[in-house]
Design a protein around this motif. Structure first.
Motif, mmCIF file in Angstrom:
data_model
loop_
_atom_site.group_PDB
_atom_site.id
_atom_site.type_symbol
_atom_site.label_atom_id
_atom_site.label_comp_id
_atom_site.label_asym_id
_atom_site.label_seq_id
_atom_site.Cartn_x
_atom_site.Cartn_y
_atom_site.Cartn_z
ATOM 1 N N CYS A 174 -3.739 5.455 7.326
ATOM 2 C CA CYS A 174 -3.725 4.118 6.724
ATOM 3 C C CYS A 174 -4.021 4.233 5.233
ATOM 4 C CB CYS A 174 -4.769 3.229 7.395
ATOM 5 S SG CYS A 174 -4.448 2.930 9.148
ATOM 6 N N SER A 175 -3.426 3.364 4.439
ATOM 7 C CA SER A 175 -3.607 3.461 2.995
ATOM 8 C C SER A 175 -4.842 2.727 2.498
ATOM 9 C CB SER A 175 -2.356 2.962 2.258
ATOM 10 O OG SER A 175 -1.898 1.728 2.770
ATOM 11 N N ASN A 176 -5.561 2.013 3.360
ATOM 12 C CA ASN A 176 -6.833 1.427 2.971
ATOM 13 C C ASN A 176 -7.931 1.873 3.938
ATOM 14 O OD1 ASN A 176 -8.481 -0.226 1.273
ATOM 15 N ND2 ASN A 176 -8.463 -1.796 2.859
ATOM 16 N N VAL A 177 -7.971 1.286 5.140
ATOM 17 C CA VAL A 177 -9.030 1.582 6.100
ATOM 18 C C VAL A 177 -8.427 1.667 7.505
ATOM 19 C CG1 VAL A 177 -11.206 0.803 7.087
ATOM 20 C CG2 VAL A 177 -10.733 0.361 4.686
ATOM 21 N N CYS A 178 -8.818 2.684 8.263
ATOM 22 C CA CYS A 178 -8.350 2.787 9.645
ATOM 23 C C CYS A 178 -9.038 1.751 10.532
ATOM 24 C CB CYS A 178 -8.606 4.191 10.175
ATOM 25 S SG CYS A 178 -7.762 5.494 9.265
ATOM 26 N N LEU A 179 -10.362 1.603 10.385
ATOM 27 C CA LEU A 179 -11.127 0.610 11.138
ATOM 28 C C LEU A 179 -12.076 -0.085 10.176
ATOM 29 C CD1 LEU A 179 -12.172 -0.831 13.679
ATOM 30 C CD2 LEU A 179 -13.695 1.131 14.056
ATOM 31 N N LYS A 180 -11.942 -1.396 10.057
ATOM 32 C CA LYS A 180 -12.753 -2.179 9.126
ATOM 33 C C LYS A 180 -13.550 -3.228 9.893
ATOM 34 C CE LYS A 180 -12.429 -4.936 4.886
ATOM 35 N NZ LYS A 180 -11.535 -5.429 3.808
ATOM 36 N N LEU A 181 -14.882 -3.223 9.700
ATOM 37 C CA LEU A 181 -15.779 -4.179 10.349
ATOM 38 C C LEU A 181 -16.489 -5.011 9.293
ATOM 39 C CD1 LEU A 181 -17.579 -1.893 12.988
ATOM 40 C CD2 LEU A 181 -15.385 -3.078 13.209
#
Length: 258
Positions: A174-181
């Motif tokens: 992913c070009s930003n975050v794979c997993l974002k919480l």
């Protein structure tokens, strides 16, 4: 099968899915099984609780073309205020986001592929909109299992969403975050590929503002076990950007190499 309607007839929620292009939308009010392997160019809006979409290997295909970011618009599957929905065996590509759901609970998202939606490895420093593979807001007690979301901005983006089972997914590259919480708590995150959260253009040697796992703003008591979190701009980033700590998170046998 449900009928097709124009986005303008169905209000602002429908426009979120149709992206103001005025295309027809498929409004889902009952459970459906799609024809095996078919390619569908109409986005879907889920308009009832308790429905199941069995993609049967079908593809929802948007207008996005690799290398032309402006062509990635709209949402493949959109839902607002819907619960107990199941989506299985479906591929969604070519949109700004594959799946966007808000204000629901007890979904099952299983064996789907949300790869090749909005993806920008050349984006500069800073953040962009919440777009990419699966974008969930105020969604609780969902099971997210065996899915893919590669070559997208955010793989799985959870905002004010709690108590999910997230297992066996491939949200890598992913070009930003794979997993974002963000203010998202008490998730079980186990056995996922969350590697290569990496924003870097070909030939560059320095990644910009990217990470495999981003935890922030009171995302508490999550349990991470047996995940591949390698090769990111960062591995796990527990960020206190706005002064709100995240506490009680447990990490067991995750690989954060490279």
């Amino acid at each position: 099968m449900t009928s097709f309607r124009r986005a303008m007839v169905l209000g602002t929620a429908m426009l979120s899915a149709g992206a103001a292009r005025g295309e027809d939308l498929r409004v889902i009010k009952t459970s459906i099984t799609l024809d095996k392997g078919v390619v569908i160019t109409q986005p879907m809006v889920i308009a009832a609780d308790g429905v199941t979409i069995d993609g049967n290997g079908a593809t929802l295909e948007g207008s996005g073309k690799t290398g032309d970011l402006k062509t990635f618009t709209g949402t493949g599957i959109f839902a607002e205020g819907r619960s107990r929905v199941a989506i299985r065996h479906l591929k969604v590509r070519g949109y700004e986001s594959g799946l966007v759901a808000t204000d629901g609970r007890q979904w099952t998202i299983e064996d789907c592929d949300f790869s090749d939606n909005y993806h920008d490895p050349s984006y500069g420093w800073g953040d962009y909109k919440r777009v990419g593979g699966i974008i969930l807001t105020r969604m609780d007690q969902c099971t997210i299992r065996g899915n893919k979301a590669n070559r997208v901005w955010n793989g799985l983006d959870l905002w004010e969403s709690n108590e999910h089972i997230i297992e066996g997914n491939d949200f890598s590259h992913c070009s930003n975050v794979c997993l974002k919480l963000w203010q998202s708590c008490r998730h079980q995150v186990r056995g996922n590929n969350l590697s290569y959260g990496l924003r870097i253009s070909p030939g560059e040697v320095h990644a910009r503002d990217s990470t495999s796992v981003l935890i922030e703003t009171g995302s508490d008591d999550n349990r991470f076990s047996g995940n591949d979190i390698t090769h990111g701009g960062d591995g796990v980033f527990i960020r206190v950007l706005n002064g709100w700590c995240s506490t009680g998170n447990v990490f067991i046998e995750n690989d954060c190499s490279y």
